[in-house]
Design a protein around this motif. Structure first.
Motif, PDB file in Angstrom:
ATOM      1  N   ASN A  78       0.845  -1.191   0.000  1.00  0.00           N
ATOM      2  CA  ASN A  78       0.000   0.000   0.000  1.00  0.00           C
ATOM      3  C   ASN A  78       0.882   1.243   0.000  1.00  0.00           C
ATOM      4  O   ASN A  78       2.063   1.161   0.341  1.00  0.00           O
ATOM      5  N   PRO A  79       0.325   2.392  -0.372  1.00  0.00           N
ATOM      6  CA  PRO A  79       1.102   3.637  -0.329  1.00  0.00           C
ATOM      7  C   PRO A  79       1.664   3.884   1.073  1.00  0.00           C
ATOM      8  O   PRO A  79       1.126   3.390   2.070  1.00  0.00           O
ATOM      9  N   PRO A  80       2.730   4.660   1.159  1.00  0.00           N
ATOM     10  CA  PRO A  80       3.395   4.860   2.453  1.00  0.00           C
ATOM     11  C   PRO A  80       2.542   5.664   3.442  1.00  0.00           C
ATOM     12  O   PRO A  80       1.697   6.469   3.059  1.00  0.00           O
ATOM     13  N   VAL A  81       2.825   5.401   4.704  1.00  0.00           N
ATOM     14  CA  VAL A  81       2.223   6.162   5.799  1.00  0.00           C
ATOM     15  C   VAL A  81       3.369   6.844   6.527  1.00  0.00           C
ATOM     16  O   VAL A  81       4.316   6.175   6.956  1.00  0.00           O
ATOM     17  N   GLN A  82       3.294   8.160   6.642  1.00  0.00           N
ATOM     18  CA  GLN A  82       4.327   8.904   7.366  1.00  0.00           C
ATOM     19  C   GLN A  82       3.817   9.232   8.757  1.00  0.00           C
ATOM     20  O   GLN A  82       2.627   9.460   8.957  1.00  0.00           O
ATOM     21  N   ASP A  83       4.723   9.258   9.702  1.00  0.00           N
ATOM     22  CA  ASP A  83       4.374   9.569  11.084  1.00  0.00           C
ATOM     23  C   ASP A  83       5.558  10.261  11.739  1.00  0.00           C
ATOM     24  O   ASP A  83       6.697  10.119  11.284  1.00  0.00           O
ATOM     25  N   SER A  84       5.279  10.972  12.785  1.00  0.00           N
ATOM     26  CA  SER A  84       6.339  11.664  13.515  1.00  0.00           C
ATOM     27  C   SER A  84       5.926  11.780  14.970  1.00  0.00           C
ATOM     28  O   SER A  84       4.782  12.111  15.269  1.00  0.00           O
ATOM     29  N   ASP A  85       6.851  11.462  15.849  1.00  0.00           N
ATOM     30  CA  ASP A  85       6.624  11.672  17.280  1.00  0.00           C
ATOM     31  C   ASP A  85       7.942  12.099  17.913  1.00  0.00           C
ATOM     32  O   ASP A  85       8.902  12.392  17.209  1.00  0.00           O
ATOM     33  N   ALA A  86       7.983  12.125  19.222  1.00  0.00           N
ATOM     34  CA  ALA A  86       9.175  12.619  19.911  1.00  0.00           C
ATOM     35  C   ALA A  86      10.407  11.756  19.659  1.00  0.00           C
ATOM     36  O   ALA A  86      11.533  12.245  19.724  1.00  0.00           O
ATOM     37  N   SER A  87      10.221  10.476  19.339  1.00  0.00           N
ATOM     38  CA  SER A  87      11.380   9.595  19.196  1.00  0.00           C
ATOM     39  C   SER A  87      11.826   9.369  17.753  1.00  0.00           C
ATOM     40  O   SER A  87      12.973   9.007  17.521  1.00  0.00           O
ATOM     41  N   ALA A  88      10.925   9.545  16.768  1.00  0.00           N
ATOM     42  CA  ALA A  88      11.310   9.236  15.390  1.00  0.00           C
ATOM     43  C   ALA A  88      10.377   9.883  14.374  1.00  0.00           C
ATOM     44  O   ALA A  88       9.222  10.178  14.668  1.00  0.00           O
ATOM     45  N   ARG A  89      10.945  10.051  13.172  1.00  0.00           N
ATOM     46  CA  ARG A  89      10.163  10.403  11.981  1.00  0.00           C
ATOM     47  C   ARG A  89      10.173   9.152  11.122  1.00  0.00           C
ATOM     48  O   ARG A  89      11.226   8.578  10.889  1.00  0.00           O
ATOM     49  N   SER A  90       9.005   8.707  10.684  1.00  0.00           N
ATOM     50  CA  SER A  90       8.982   7.408  10.023  1.00  0.00           C
ATOM     51  C   SER A  90       8.151   7.399   8.746  1.00  0.00           C
ATOM     52  O   SER A  90       7.310   8.256   8.509  1.00  0.00           O
ATOM     53  N   CYS A  91       8.433   6.372   7.950  1.00  0.00           N
ATOM     54  CA  CYS A  91       7.706   6.088   6.722  1.00  0.00           C
ATOM     55  C   CYS A  91       7.579   4.575   6.650  1.00  0.00           C
ATOM     56  O   CYS A  91       8.584   3.865   6.711  1.00  0.00           O
ATOM     57  N   SER A  92       6.343   4.076   6.554  1.00  0.00           N
ATOM     58  CA  SER A  92       6.164   2.625   6.526  1.00  0.00           C
ATOM     59  C   SER A  92       5.203   2.211   5.418  1.00  0.00           C
ATOM     60  O   SER A  92       4.330   2.966   5.012  1.00  0.00           O
ATOM     61  N   SER A  99      -6.214 -12.373   1.851  1.00  0.00           N
ATOM     62  CA  SER A  99      -7.320 -12.687   2.755  1.00  0.00           C
ATOM     63  C   SER A  99      -6.964 -12.260   4.176  1.00  0.00           C
ATOM     64  O   SER A  99      -5.793 -12.028   4.506  1.00  0.00           O
ATOM     65  N   ALA A 100      -7.968 -12.191   4.996  1.00  0.00           N
ATOM     66  CA  ALA A 100      -7.780 -11.752   6.382  1.00  0.00           C
ATOM     67  C   ALA A 100      -6.907 -12.723   7.182  1.00  0.00           C
ATOM     68  O   ALA A 100      -6.328 -12.340   8.201  1.00  0.00           O
ATOM     69  N   SER A 101      -6.789 -13.957   6.729  1.00  0.00           N
ATOM     70  CA  SER A 101      -5.970 -14.931   7.455  1.00  0.00           C
ATOM     71  C   SER A 101      -4.476 -14.771   7.145  1.00  0.00           C
ATOM     72  O   SER A 101      -3.633 -15.332   7.844  1.00  0.00           O
ATOM     73  N   ASP A 102      -4.145 -14.031   6.090  1.00  0.00           N
ATOM     74  CA  ASP A 102      -2.745 -13.791   5.745  1.00  0.00           C
ATOM     75  C   ASP A 102      -2.137 -12.756   6.691  1.00  0.00           C
ATOM     76  O   ASP A 102      -2.838 -11.896   7.229  1.00  0.00           O
ATOM     77  N   THR A 103      -0.833 -12.843   6.873  1.00  0.00           N
ATOM     78  CA  THR A 103      -0.118 -11.854   7.670  1.00  0.00           C
ATOM     79  C   THR A 103       0.605 -10.905   6.733  1.00  0.00           C
ATOM     80  O   THR A 103       1.347 -11.337   5.852  1.00  0.00           O
ATOM     81  N   ALA A 104       0.377  -9.639   6.945  1.00  0.00           N
ATOM     82  CA  ALA A 104       1.016  -8.627   6.096  1.00  0.00           C
ATOM     83  C   ALA A 104       2.339  -8.191   6.707  1.00  0.00           C
ATOM     84  O   ALA A 104       2.430  -7.948   7.909  1.00  0.00           O
ATOM     85  N   LYS A 105       3.347  -8.117   5.858  1.00  0.00           N
ATOM     86  CA  LYS A 105       4.609  -7.538   6.300  1.00  0.00           C
ATOM     87  C   LYS A 105       4.455  -6.022   6.326  1.00  0.00           C
ATOM     88  O   LYS A 105       3.791  -5.438   5.470  1.00  0.00           O
ATOM     89  N   VAL A 106       5.057  -5.402   7.307  1.00  0.00           N
ATOM     90  CA  VAL A 106       5.133  -3.948   7.374  1.00  0.00           C
ATOM     91  C   VAL A 106       6.609  -3.612   7.444  1.00  0.00           C
ATOM     92  O   VAL A 106       7.326  -4.113   8.322  1.00  0.00           O
ATOM     93  N   ILE A 107       7.069  -2.813   6.490  1.00  0.00           N
ATOM     94  CA  ILE A 107       8.479  -2.440   6.456  1.00  0.00           C
ATOM     95  C   ILE A 107       8.577  -0.929   6.369  1.00  0.00           C
ATOM     96  O   ILE A 107       7.758  -0.280   5.720  1.00  0.00           O
TER      97      ILE A 107
END
Length: 193
Positions: A78-92, A99-107
């Motif tokens: 899926n398109p990237p999700v950006q986030d930022s908090d006190a400890s890090a700026r991230s892109c995942s 299917s819902a039974s599959d496990t999605a990798k998040v990198i």
């Protein structure tokens, strides 16, 4: 007529008086301001010790370090999700699943402006020394119950960029993917030094 004069002219006069009060005149010769990137060597902005040996401050967009095309050999994401908090700026990126039974990798990548590789946390599998394209990195594999991995790449003396993966079949697989992505995509885009 007097009411019309008060409604139209008075606001114009009052506005003109306010604008006149906001201006100031300075004597001298105008010259362009010097940008921080053009500062003289040895000033705090360019001193390696002031920015942690180069540091991550020059990285303005976490998604500039990892792009969807870098992940094509690991599935569809899926398109990237950006986030930022006190400890890090991230892109995942989250893997698309059938299917819902599959496990999605998040990198993703986490830019840590104030944490060095010496501060990588043990997430169950210890903290290992790694070499990523000549950069002395640290790897923190997850445990058997947490199939994840974080590969921390130093950027200067006091900051780092983590390549993190969760949702793999095992911590070993997560680390193999994180290391491959770091070598091919993330590390070459990091500031040198």
């Amino acid at each position: 007529m007097t009411k019309l004069l008060v409604r139209v002219v008075l606001p114009l006069v009052a506005g003109g008086a306010l604008l006149a009060g906001c201006t100031s005149t300075q004597t001298g010769t105008a010259s362009p301001a010097q940008s921080p990137s053009a500062s003289a060597p040895g000033t705090p902005e360019s001193s390696p010790s002031a920015s942690g040996g180069g540091g991550t401050q020059s990285i303005t967009d976490a998604c500039s370090l990892l792009k969807m095309s870098d992940l094509s050999s690991y599935g569809e994401f899926n398109p990237p999700v950006q986030d930022s908090d006190a400890s890090a700026r991230s892109c995942s990126y989250r893997q698309k699943i059938a299917s819902a039974s599959d496990t999605a990798k998040v990198i993703g990548v986490n830019i840590r402006d104030t944490a060095s590789v010496a501060q990588v946390n043990d997430t169950g599998g210890g903290v290992l020394d790694k070499d990523v394209n000549g950069r002395k990195a640290k790897e923190a594999p997850g445990s058997a119950s947490l199939p994840a991995c974080t590969l921390a790449l130093p950027v200067g003396d006091a900051s780092r960029v983590d390549v993190a993966l969760v949702g793999a079949d095992s911590a070993d697989q997560a680390c193999q993917i994180a290391e491959a992505v770091a070598k091919a995509a993330v590390e070459p885009r990091l500031p040198k030094g």
